[in-house]
Scaffold this active site. Structure first.
Site, PDB file in Angstrom:
ATOM      1  N   GLU A  56     103.183  30.637 -61.897  1.00 50.70           N
ATOM      2  CA  GLU A  56     103.808  29.650 -62.609  1.00 50.70           C
ATOM      3  C   GLU A  56     104.308  28.345 -62.115  1.00 50.70           C
ATOM      4  O   GLU A  56     104.435  27.337 -62.412  1.00 50.70           O
ATOM      5  CB  GLU A  56     105.044  30.274 -63.561  1.00 50.70           C
ATOM      6  CG  GLU A  56     104.740  31.294 -64.251  1.00 50.70           C
ATOM      7  CD  GLU A  56     104.512  32.603 -63.711  1.00 50.70           C
ATOM      8  OE1 GLU A  56     104.887  33.784 -64.419  1.00 50.70           O
ATOM      9  OE2 GLU A  56     104.238  32.753 -62.382  1.00 50.70           O
ATOM     10  N   CYS A  88     110.266  33.071 -61.635  1.00 53.50           N
ATOM     11  CA  CYS A  88     109.579  32.150 -62.271  1.00 53.50           C
ATOM     12  C   CYS A  88     110.172  31.932 -63.811  1.00 53.50           C
ATOM     13  O   CYS A  88     109.923  30.877 -64.236  1.00 53.50           O
ATOM     14  CB  CYS A  88     108.351  32.729 -62.561  1.00 53.50           C
ATOM     15  SG  CYS A  88     107.265  32.702 -60.944  1.00 53.50           S
ATOM     16  N   TRP A 174      70.178  53.309 -41.913  1.00 48.27           N
ATOM     17  CA  TRP A 174      70.819  52.989 -42.928  1.00 48.27           C
ATOM     18  C   TRP A 174      70.344  53.719 -44.149  1.00 48.27           C
ATOM     19  O   TRP A 174      69.016  53.570 -44.253  1.00 48.27           O
ATOM     20  CB  TRP A 174      71.142  51.685 -43.287  1.00 48.27           C
ATOM     21  CG  TRP A 174      71.758  50.881 -42.216  1.00 48.27           C
ATOM     22  CD1 TRP A 174      71.337  50.126 -40.877  1.00 48.27           C
ATOM     23  CD2 TRP A 174      73.415  51.017 -42.025  1.00 48.27           C
ATOM     24  NE1 TRP A 174      72.254  49.685 -40.348  1.00 48.27           N
ATOM     25  CE2 TRP A 174      73.678  50.242 -40.629  1.00 48.27           C
ATOM     26  CE3 TRP A 174      74.356  51.383 -42.515  1.00 48.27           C
ATOM     27  CZ2 TRP A 174      74.900  49.626 -40.462  1.00 48.27           C
ATOM     28  CZ3 TRP A 174      75.779  51.367 -42.218  1.00 48.27           C
ATOM     29  CH2 TRP A 174      75.866  50.346 -41.008  1.00 48.27           C
ATOM     30  N   ARG A 188      86.091  46.603 -49.821  1.00 49.41           N
ATOM     31  CA  ARG A 188      87.177  46.766 -48.748  1.00 49.41           C
ATOM     32  C   ARG A 188      88.031  45.688 -48.525  1.00 49.41           C
ATOM     33  O   ARG A 188      89.143  45.620 -48.309  1.00 49.41           O
ATOM     34  CB  ARG A 188      86.425  46.857 -47.361  1.00 49.41           C
ATOM     35  CG  ARG A 188      85.514  48.084 -47.008  1.00 49.41           C
ATOM     36  CD  ARG A 188      85.166  47.637 -45.557  1.00 49.41           C
ATOM     37  NE  ARG A 188      84.473  49.058 -45.190  1.00 49.41           N
ATOM     38  CZ  ARG A 188      83.558  49.233 -44.120  1.00 49.41           C
ATOM     39  NH1 ARG A 188      83.673  48.225 -42.963  1.00 49.41           N
ATOM     40  NH2 ARG A 188      82.871  50.565 -43.887  1.00 49.41           N
ATOM     41  N   GLU A 293      86.092  56.267 -47.999  1.00 49.18           N
ATOM     42  CA  GLU A 293      84.856  56.139 -47.460  1.00 49.18           C
ATOM     43  C   GLU A 293      84.734  57.380 -46.632  1.00 49.18           C
ATOM     44  O   GLU A 293      85.471  57.435 -45.594  1.00 49.18           O
ATOM     45  CB  GLU A 293      84.557  55.071 -46.712  1.00 49.18           C
ATOM     46  CG  GLU A 293      84.290  53.695 -47.372  1.00 49.18           C
ATOM     47  CD  GLU A 293      83.770  52.444 -46.621  1.00 49.18           C
ATOM     48  OE1 GLU A 293      82.831  53.027 -45.677  1.00 49.18           O
ATOM     49  OE2 GLU A 293      83.987  51.473 -46.883  1.00 49.18           O
ATOM     50  N   SER A 301      87.404  67.369 -52.093  1.00 46.44           N
ATOM     51  CA  SER A 301      88.985  67.519 -52.221  1.00 46.44           C
ATOM     52  C   SER A 301      89.465  66.544 -53.315  1.00 46.44           C
ATOM     53  O   SER A 301      90.485  66.894 -53.952  1.00 46.44           O
ATOM     54  CB  SER A 301      89.704  67.767 -50.669  1.00 46.44           C
ATOM     55  OG  SER A 301      89.225  68.729 -49.997  1.00 46.44           O
TER      56      SER A 301
END
Length: 361
Positions: A56, A88, A174, A188, A293, A301
């Site tokens: 604002e 604001c 990879w 990330r 990750e 879990s």
């Protein structure tokens, strides 16, 4: 009074503005604002960074005297309290705007309708609820933390088409291609913290940082490197396996929090009090968005304890064999009714891979 087509257009513009701050505002919400005088936009802005001017204020600074008698479209209730910046709602009152259209009320207990009351007490017309679902979408982590005192959790997994995450010897570089890895960097960069385990860090020699040179061009064209935060890195290392020679310690990255045996009680990573850890991250470290990750044990879990809001799975066009490591270590299921149900929200080709985004039902 129903909202007009023009109202919808201006709020959609405010939401688009709000999304520009998604890499920089954490832990604050993404907010956009548009000020209109006689159907002409005279000011607009978005919240760029925590501690900086709110949306604002940017819009009012642009509108100047033209804000008097204007209509203001804002994606979240204007704040009414003094924090690192003045309220604001009071700024809108002092600018003598005539009408404020807001997408949604702020669940922050410090605001919680007080901003609307301040505006109405000053004689300003206030309307709420325009494109509310869109406003919720752009602030899911902030809203979850405000409502439940827990972070919004995204669990990232990458696997071959036969559901394997690494070869039997632990090698995994990879599985996915460059486009998928760049997409991970984008996630990330939006998170307040990254959670992983010592096993994952050691196997991949992972830095768990945001690497600007790997971010998609669409990100870098809008968000300068200096504005991209490095998230807090939280590593579960009960057995003290991490060594200082790892990239985690030698490379660039956010602050490190190592969870060891003397700081979190448990007899194995899968038995650490994960709900307490997440609650601590939210309360003590102001984390509302957690990116996870990790390997099959922690993933299981997190899922079993219903701590995951969103699963982000990258599938690569590879077959890695029966002796390779599995995706999630869920054991003891006897009936199909015990299987974990997912609600798929997105299936997207990304380079040579496929990204699946799913919510846990």
């Amino acid at each position: 009074m129903p909202f007009s087509v023009f109202d919808h257009q201006m709020m959609a513009r405010a939401i688009t503005l709000a999304e520009k701050g998604k890499f920089t505002t954490h832990p604050n919400p993404n907010v956009g604002c548009v000020i209109v005088q006689e159907d002409q936009v005279v000011g607009e802005g978005f919240h760029i960074k925590a501690g900086g001017p709110h949306a604002e204020v940017h819009a009012l600074n642009q509108a100047q005297a033209l804000a008097q008698g204007a209509t203001v479209y804002v994606t979240l209730e204007p704040c009414s309290h003094y924090g690192r910046t003045p309220p604001c709602a009071q700024a809108l009152v002092e600018a003598k705007v005539a009408r404020v259209v807001c997408a949604m009320q702020d669940p922050n207990p410090q605001v919680g309708g007080r901003g609307f009351n301040l505006l109405r007490d000053a004689g300003i017309e206030v309307e709420v609820g325009l494109l509310e679902q869109d406003a919720e979408r752009i602030n899911k982590p902030f809203l979850k933390k405000m409502r439940s005192n827990m972070p919004y959790v995204q669990l990232k997994l990458a696997a071959s088409l036969d559901g394997k995450t690494a070869l039997a010897n632990g090698k995994s570089k990879w599985i996915t291609g460059p486009a998928a890895r760049a997409d991970v960097q984008r996630y990330r960069a939006q998170a307040g913290a990254i959670l992983s385990t010592s096993r994952t860090v050691i196997d991949d020699d992972a830095s768990l940082n945001v690497r600007a040179d790997e971010l998609p061009a669409s990100v870098m064209s809008k968000y300068p490197t200096k504005d991209i935060r490095q998230p807090l890195r939280v590593i579960l290392d009960r057995r003290g396996q991490l060594e200082e020679s790892l990239k985690l310690f030698t490379g660039k990255g956010g602050e490190l929090m190592i969870i060891a045996e003397d700081t979190m009680v448990g007899v194995g990573e899968q038995e650490i009090d994960l709900p307490q850890l997440l609650a601590n991250l939210a309360k003590e470290h102001n984390i509302n968005h957690l990116w996870v990750e990790a390997g099959a044990t922690l993933a299981a879990s997190m899922i079993e304890q219903k701590l995951v809001d969103e699963l982000v799975l990258y599938l690569a066009p590879k077959l890695m064999g029966a002796d390779a490591r599995g995706l999630v270590n869920l054991f003891g299921l006897q009936e199909m009714s015990e299987a974990v149900d997912l609600k798929i929200a997105e299936v997207t080709p990304i380079g040579e891979d496929i990204k699946i985004v799913a919510h846990l039902s």
